[in-house]
Design a protein around this motif. Sequence first.
Motif, short mmCIF file in Angstrom:
data_model
loop_
_atom_site.label_atom_id
_atom_site.label_comp_id
_atom_site.label_asym_id
_atom_site.label_seq_id
_atom_site.Cartn_x
_atom_site.Cartn_y
_atom_site.Cartn_z
N ALA A 95 -7.22 2.65 0.00
CA ALA A 95 -7.89 2.02 1.13
C ALA A 95 -6.92 1.58 2.22
CB ALA A 95 -8.72 0.82 0.68
N LEU A 96 -5.67 1.41 1.88
CA LEU A 96 -4.54 0.95 2.68
C LEU A 96 -3.87 -0.21 1.96
CD1 LEU A 96 -2.60 0.89 5.07
CD2 LEU A 96 -4.16 -0.69 6.20
N HIS A 124 -8.61 1.87 10.51
CA HIS A 124 -8.60 3.25 10.99
C HIS A 124 -7.16 3.69 11.25
CE1 HIS A 124 -12.46 5.10 11.34
NE2 HIS A 124 -13.00 3.96 11.73
N GLY A 125 -6.92 4.95 10.94
CA GLY A 125 -5.58 5.49 11.07
C GLY A 125 -4.74 5.24 9.85
N LYS A 126 -5.27 4.54 8.86
CA LYS A 126 -4.53 4.20 7.66
C LYS A 126 -5.37 4.54 6.43
CE LYS A 126 -1.53 2.06 10.37
NZ LYS A 126 -0.17 2.59 10.62
N GLY A 127 -4.71 4.69 5.30
CA GLY A 127 -5.42 4.95 4.07
C GLY A 127 -5.69 6.43 3.84
N VAL A 167 -0.18 5.58 1.42
CA VAL A 167 -0.57 4.90 2.65
C VAL A 167 0.59 4.30 3.42
CG1 VAL A 167 -2.87 4.41 1.77
CG2 VAL A 167 -1.04 2.75 1.40
N ASP A 168 1.82 4.50 2.97
CA ASP A 168 2.97 3.81 3.56
C ASP A 168 3.87 4.74 4.37
OD1 ASP A 168 2.13 1.40 2.48
OD2 ASP A 168 3.26 1.69 0.63
N GLN A 169 3.27 5.73 5.03
CA GLN A 169 4.01 6.71 5.83
C GLN A 169 4.86 7.61 4.94
OE1 GLN A 169 6.11 4.82 9.12
NE2 GLN A 169 4.44 3.38 9.44
#
Length: 359
Positions: free
Chosen positions: A250-251, A134-137, A341-343
Motif C-alpha cells: 500500500a506504501l 497516488h504515485g506510490k505503492g 515501494v521505496d524506489q
Amino acid sequence: MNLLQPSSGTISGGVYLDADPDRVSWGLLPNALAKPVLTVASGTVVCVDTISHEGILEDQGRDPAEFFAAAGITEILSDTAAVAATVAHDPLRQGPHVITGPIAVSGARPGDVLEVEVLELRRRTDYGVISNRHGKGALAGEYPQPPAGYDPALPVPPACTVATVEKNRGVIGLGDGRAIRFPLELFLGIMGVAAGTEQQVHSVPPGPHGGNLDIRMLGVGARLFLPVQVPGALFYTGDPHFAMGDGEVALTAFEAPLRATLRLTVHNDARMRSLASTLATPFAETAADHLVIGLDPDLDIAVQQATRNALAFLSERYAVPAPLALAYLSAAADFRISQVVDQVKGVHCCLRKSDLEGL
C-alpha cells in the motif's frame, strides 16, 4: 491509553537517546558531513526512542493532535508533537521519515562492519497509521480511490487508516462493526550508517548504507551487519513498525513509534571486512536464518543481486562451490520481497542455518 513518553517507563541499556527535535533528522539520512549527537564505545547497549512520520506529514495537516483526534485518539507523544511543530521539512525534496541519531561508534573505520543487535522493542503507543498515496505503492494510480463527489482536477488525498492495538494484536476496523485482527511483529524499518558522500541522502531508497531496508524479519533477536563508510559509522534508526507484510504494497504498513534497545559492535577482523566488501550490501541473521540482500529499482535485478550475493556468502562463509550453491538455493532457499515501494526495491534471501550445520 498506554503512552511511553520520552524518559518515562523502562529504559534498558547503558545509554538513552530520546527523539527530541535536536536529536532527529526529518527526510534526510546522515552523510559524510554529519555530526553525531552521541558517541559510544563498541559493544555499548543503547536505548533509542523513535517516532513515526505518519500523522505529522504535510498532507496529513502536520498537526498530530488534530490528525489523531479525528480518529478518536486524544493522547499523543510529546516528542512527536515537538518534531511536527519545530523541525524543518521539505516534502518535495526530502523523504517522509524521521530518524534518531546519528550515533558515532568509537574506532569504526571505513571497511569495518557495524553489527546492530536488536535486543528489545517496546511499543510507545497503542495506535498507528497505514497510508496509501497516488504515485506510490504497488497499485499507483489505482489507489487511493477518490471520495464520492471529489473534484477530478484536484490531487486525490492520501488514504490514511488509523489502526489500533488490542490484546497485542493489530486491529483495522471495517466501519460496520467488524474488524480485521492480525499479529504484531515489531521492527525498525530504517537502520543504517552514514553514506560515504557529501551529497544529501534521501530517506526513502535503501542502499549499501542500509537505511530504509524494510525487512520485517529484523525484529528482536536479529543482527544487522552494515558496511561502515565513514569514520565512526554514524548509526541511526527510525521508521518504526508494529507490523508489515512482505512487499508493503500500500506504501506504508502499520507505522507506529517504538523504543528500541540495541547493541552496537564494530567488527574489524579480516573475515568480516572481506565478506562486507564482497557483498557490498548489508546482510543480517536471525536465530534461524542468514539473510542476504538484493537492492535495485528493477525487482528482477534485485532478485539477481540477492542470488549472486547468496552465492558469494555461501562461498566465503561455507566454501560451497557456486554451481552446487545455486542448486541449493533453488531447492531450499526462500527469496522474499522486502518491499516494492521505496524506489529501490528489496529482496532478502533466507538461508536456513540448520541446512548449513557441519560445513
